[in-house]
Design an enzyme around this catalytic site. Structure first.
Site, PDB file in Angstrom:
ATOM      1  N   GLU A  47       0.876  -1.168   0.000  1.00 28.34           N
ATOM      2  CA  GLU A  47       0.000   0.000   0.000  1.00 28.34           C
ATOM      3  C   GLU A  47       0.916   1.221   0.000  1.00 28.34           C
ATOM      4  O   GLU A  47       1.794   1.322   0.863  1.00 28.34           O
ATOM      5  CB  GLU A  47      -0.877  -0.009   1.260  1.00 28.34           C
ATOM      6  CG  GLU A  47      -1.863   1.132   1.268  1.00 28.34           C
ATOM      7  CD  GLU A  47      -2.743   1.166   2.515  1.00 28.34           C
ATOM      8  OE1 GLU A  47      -2.666   0.239   3.338  1.00 28.34           O
ATOM      9  OE2 GLU A  47      -3.502   2.141   2.642  1.00 28.34           O
ATOM     10  N   ARG A 272       4.762 -12.479  10.020  1.00 22.84           N
ATOM     11  CA  ARG A 272       5.525 -11.301   9.635  1.00 22.84           C
ATOM     12  C   ARG A 272       6.855 -11.262  10.381  1.00 22.84           C
ATOM     13  O   ARG A 272       7.029 -11.879  11.429  1.00 22.84           O
ATOM     14  CB  ARG A 272       4.727 -10.020   9.844  1.00 22.84           C
ATOM     15  CG  ARG A 272       4.156  -9.802  11.219  1.00 22.84           C
ATOM     16  CD  ARG A 272       3.538  -8.408  11.356  1.00 22.84           C
ATOM     17  NE  ARG A 272       2.647  -8.035  10.268  1.00 22.84           N
ATOM     18  CZ  ARG A 272       2.664  -6.846   9.637  1.00 22.84           C
ATOM     19  NH1 ARG A 272       3.513  -5.915   9.984  1.00 22.84           N
ATOM     20  NH2 ARG A 272       1.824  -6.572   8.686  1.00 22.84           N
ATOM     21  N   LYS A 282       4.578   1.303   9.417  1.00 29.21           N
ATOM     22  CA  LYS A 282       4.666   2.568   8.701  1.00 29.21           C
ATOM     23  C   LYS A 282       4.077   3.705   9.523  1.00 29.21           C
ATOM     24  O   LYS A 282       4.542   4.836   9.474  1.00 29.21           O
ATOM     25  CB  LYS A 282       3.948   2.436   7.360  1.00 29.21           C
ATOM     26  CG  LYS A 282       4.739   1.608   6.372  1.00 29.21           C
ATOM     27  CD  LYS A 282       4.037   1.497   5.042  1.00 29.21           C
ATOM     28  CE  LYS A 282       2.998   0.416   5.062  1.00 29.21           C
ATOM     29  NZ  LYS A 282       2.507   0.044   3.727  1.00 29.21           N
TER      30      LYS A 282
HETATM   31  P1  ATP Z   1       2.759  -1.799   8.091  1.00 29.43           P
HETATM   32  O1  ATP Z   1       2.126  -2.581   9.179  1.00 29.43           O
HETATM   33  O2  ATP Z   1       4.200  -1.518   8.288  1.00 29.43           O
HETATM   34  O3  ATP Z   1       1.997  -0.568   7.717  1.00 29.43           O
HETATM   35  P2  ATP Z   1       1.488  -3.238   6.003  1.00 29.43           P
HETATM   36  O4  ATP Z   1       1.306  -4.680   6.174  1.00 29.43           O
HETATM   37  O5  ATP Z   1       0.338  -2.354   6.181  1.00 29.43           O
HETATM   38  O6  ATP Z   1       2.737  -2.774   6.842  1.00 29.43           O
HETATM   39  P3  ATP Z   1       1.531  -3.228   3.161  1.00 29.43           P
HETATM   40  O7  ATP Z   1       2.034  -2.181   2.259  1.00 29.43           O
HETATM   41  O8  ATP Z   1       0.095  -3.466   3.230  1.00 29.43           O
HETATM   42  O9  ATP Z   1       2.106  -2.910   4.591  1.00 29.43           O
HETATM   43  O10 ATP Z   1       2.318  -4.587   2.914  1.00 29.43           O
HETATM   44  C1  ATP Z   1       2.714  -5.093   1.664  1.00 29.43           C
HETATM   45  C2  ATP Z   1       3.069  -6.529   1.830  1.00 29.43           C
HETATM   46  O11 ATP Z   1       4.150  -6.679   2.745  1.00 29.43           O
HETATM   47  C3  ATP Z   1       1.909  -7.315   2.420  1.00 29.43           C
HETATM   48  O12 ATP Z   1       1.780  -8.522   1.708  1.00 29.43           O
HETATM   49  C4  ATP Z   1       2.305  -7.543   3.842  1.00 29.43           C
HETATM   50  O13 ATP Z   1       1.737  -8.707   4.327  1.00 29.43           O
HETATM   51  C5  ATP Z   1       3.827  -7.605   3.742  1.00 29.43           C
HETATM   52  N1  ATP Z   1       4.448  -7.206   5.017  1.00 29.43           N
HETATM   53  C6  ATP Z   1       4.252  -6.069   5.704  1.00 29.43           C
HETATM   54  N2  ATP Z   1       4.941  -6.073   6.859  1.00 29.43           N
HETATM   55  C7  ATP Z   1       5.609  -7.238   6.904  1.00 29.43           C
HETATM   56  C8  ATP Z   1       6.496  -7.851   7.842  1.00 29.43           C
HETATM   57  N3  ATP Z   1       6.844  -7.239   8.973  1.00 29.43           N
HETATM   58  N4  ATP Z   1       6.992  -9.075   7.548  1.00 29.43           N
HETATM   59  C9  ATP Z   1       6.661  -9.680   6.404  1.00 29.43           C
HETATM   60  N5  ATP Z   1       5.837  -9.178   5.487  1.00 29.43           N
HETATM   61  C10 ATP Z   1       5.306  -7.967   5.718  1.00 29.43           C
HETATM   62 MG    MG Z   2      -1.426  -2.542   5.099  1.00 28.48          MG
END
Ligand code: ATP
Ligand code: MG
Length: 578
Positions: A47, A272, A282
């Site tokens: 995202e 994760r 983020k």
């Molecule tokens: P954040 O919690 O940091 O905002 P998010 O999951 O909202 O992260 P996205 O941009 O939605 O961030 O994530 C893109 C991809 O990265 C998704 O498939 C998500 O599952 C994966 N991802 C995000 N954080 C992690 C992590 N700590 N370990 C492994 N994969 C991750």
């Molecule tokens: Mg997200």
């Protein structure tokens, strides 16, 4: 049997190169059963609401790595269905970071927003088949009607509208006839489901917000849970890999694709990545940046890929780290020392050595012929013989590290002190004869020595030994530099875990130390931005990509030479973080 997995290609006895993990096992099984006709197509769906972090790197390495291992494909798709929080700056940084990590999506860069029209059509399809309805409950009421984990929800009073009425209302929602938040489109599933996600989830909301790509074209926006499976389906994704928090959403993912009767990707969840001494969200990064607690998204202390790049972490080290931690089904926390270990391992093989003095004090060799300079052979990288040697200049006035000298040394101090002989790396043995002090402060401003010309190269012909070897730079042949030393951004392994303390209060007050007036070999003054060096005895450094200038170099310490992970690994029998 050919299961579609690449092998090491030794002709007869093919050995799978791919390390086994449960996701690759599932894919192997699908390839055996022919579920996707042997096709493997993954995607990385960020995202664009912030910069990528090391957790994303794990997901990137997993998705692109699987595509590579199974001769498949991996798309980069921006999950940009949420208009208000997304920005082009983030899109650009993500593209840059994925490429930097070493992955290639070829011509498959997609945006969920490109599918808004398709998504809308699929929503109409659900409406027409009686599987979705327009609901007039407010957000507050929707929540109230949803029930709890222990109580079933109640049906919305608008649940039984006819398909015709729903279609009319939904079209008018799109046309902008109703105010924001006044109506939603909801899937008609089961208000008594034990899974809250299945209790008639909202799939469209009215929201007048400009979108970074579609502008003001839309005033209704699809929810993530609706947009994601359909985006996967439209791209022909076979394996939709996501993190564990989506496990409870999988039935809904499957429901949409079943009801619409379109290509059905398999969602697979993994744990994760969490790291000690840092935060991984983020939202928290945004707070750090906005509160001025770091210097920006690419601050070298940040666990963002932009920060790590600026810090000097090689992409290969991050990929190696992702591989070492592997994929698991259960959440765990990986010690940040493992990441640093991977960085050190990589740089040890690749970084040329050089000499730099961070806290310099002058050392004058009294018996060195005035005006003379000479050169010594310096091994560029003992781990890489092909890097060869270079010449390093030496003269009678040098700088050494202030803390390599003590006037009254304690018993275990073996470096330079009055009357003691030490080796100057690659050069000579020198013996301290005297010191010059600042009369006002008593601080040592100059160390006086004599050298033994018979020890050229650093070894005594009579075989006498010294206990210390010091690094140095020649005062005539060095330039001043700024050096930035970093420690973990948080001083505790689990920020925010102490009762009554916020995670921000756990920020390490000494996470950044800026040293000016360091002295480095002259050729380092023209280091390319990002160029990596091992400064002997001090660690790995890189020229700062933003602030370093030819003639006025700025170096970041990437990592010290001390391998904390080796210690941890010795005391715990199992390798890896999981
Ligand atoms: P954040 O919690 O940091 O905002 P998010 O999951 O909202 O992260 P996205 O941009 O939605 O961030 O994530 C893109 C991809 O990265 C998704 O498939 C998500 O599952 C994966 N991802 C995000 N954080 C992690 C992590 N700590 N370990 C492994 N994969 C991750
Ligand atoms: Mg997200």
């Amino acid at each position: 049997m050919d299961d579609g997995r690449k092998t090491s290609g030794d002709g007869g006895n093919a050995v799978p190169e791919t390390p086994a993990d449960f996701i690759r096992e599932i894919i192997l099984e699908h390839n055996r059963s022919g579920r996707f006709g042997g096709r493997v197509h993954t995607r990385f769906p960020p995202e664009p609401n912030g910069y990528l972090h090391i957790g994303h790197a794990k997901s990137i390495c997993l998705n692109f790595g699987i595509a590579r291992d199974f001769s498949g494909k991996c798309n980069l798709r921006f999950d940009d269905t949420n208009p208000s929080r997304e920005e082009t700056e983030y899109v650009d940084s993500i593209i840059n970071d994925v490429r930097w990590l070493g992955f290639d999506w070829e011509d498959r860069l997609f945006y969920a927003s490109d599918y808004f029209e398709n998504l809308y059509r699929f929503a109409e399809q659900l409406v027409m088949s009686g599987k979705a309805y327009v609901c007039d409950l407010t957000a507050e009421q929707v929540k109230e009607y949803r029930g709890t984990l222990t109580e079933p929800g109640r049906n919305s009073p608008w649940r039984d509208r006819t398909a015709e009425e729903n279609l009319d209302l939904f079209r008018r929602m799109r046309a902008g006839e109703f105010p924001d938040g006044s109506r939603t489109l909801r899937a008609k599933i089961d208000m008594a489901s034990p899974n809250l996600n299945m209790r008639d989830p909202v799939i469209y909301r009215i929201l007048r917000a400009s979108h970074h790509r579609t502008g003001d074209k839309w005033c209704i926006y699809p929810m993530y849970d609706f947009a994601h499976p359909i985006s996967d389906s439209l791209e022909g994704i076979t394996h939709s890999i996501c993190t564990l928090e989506f496990e409870d959403h999988r039935p809904l993912y499957d429901w949409f694709l079943e009801e619409l009767g379109i290509h059905h990707s398999q969602q697979i969840e993994f744990a994760r990545l969490n790291l000690t001494h840092t935060v991984m969200s983020k939202r928290k990064f945004l707070e750090l940046v906005n509160d001025g607690l770091v210097r920006g998204w690419d601050d070298p202390r940040m666990p963002t890929l932009a920060g790590m790049r600026r810090r000097g972490y090689p992409p290969a080290a991050i990929r190696a780290f992702a591989e070492r931690v592997g994929v698991a089904k259960r959440d765990s926390v990986v010690d940040i020392a493992l990441l640093e270990h991977c960085v050190r391992e990589d740089l040890n093989r690749t970084a040329p050595r050089a000499m730099a003095v961070l806290r310099p004090v002058r050392l004058v060799i009294e018996n060195y012929p005035p005006g003379m300079t000479e050169e010594f052979d310096f091994v560029v990288n003992p781990e890489d013989p092909s890097a060869g040697t270079r010449r390093i200049p030496f003269s009678g006035v040098l700088y050494i590290e202030r803390d390599d000298f003590m006037e009254s040394p304690p018993p275990k101090f073996f470096r330079l002190s009055p009357g003691r002989e030490v080796r100057l790396r690659y050069a000579y043995l020198v013996t301290c004869t005297d010191v010059v002090k600042d009369p006002a402060t008593g601080e040592v401003v100059e160390i006086r020595c004599i050298y033994d010309p018979a020890t050229r190269g650093g070894d005594a012909p009579d075989g006498r030994r010294v206990k210390a070897t010091l690094h140095w730079v020649s005062a005539l042949h060095c330039v001043p530099a700024e050096v930035r030393l970093y420690e973990h951004l948080f001083s505790v392994p689990f920020p925010g875990s102490t009762e009554g303390r916020s995670w921000k209060e756990d920020i390490n007050p000494s996470s950044l130390e800026v040293l000016s007036g360091c002295m480095v070999e002259r050729h380092l003054a023209s280091s390319e931005p990002g160029a990596a060096w091992q400064f002997e005895r001090l660690g790995y450094f890189c020229a700062d990509s933003a602030d370093s200038r030819p003639g006025a170099p700025v170096f970041n310490r990437t990592v010290t030479l001390r391998d904390e992970w080796a210690k941890i690994a010795r005391s715990a029998p199992k390798d890896g973080g999981n």
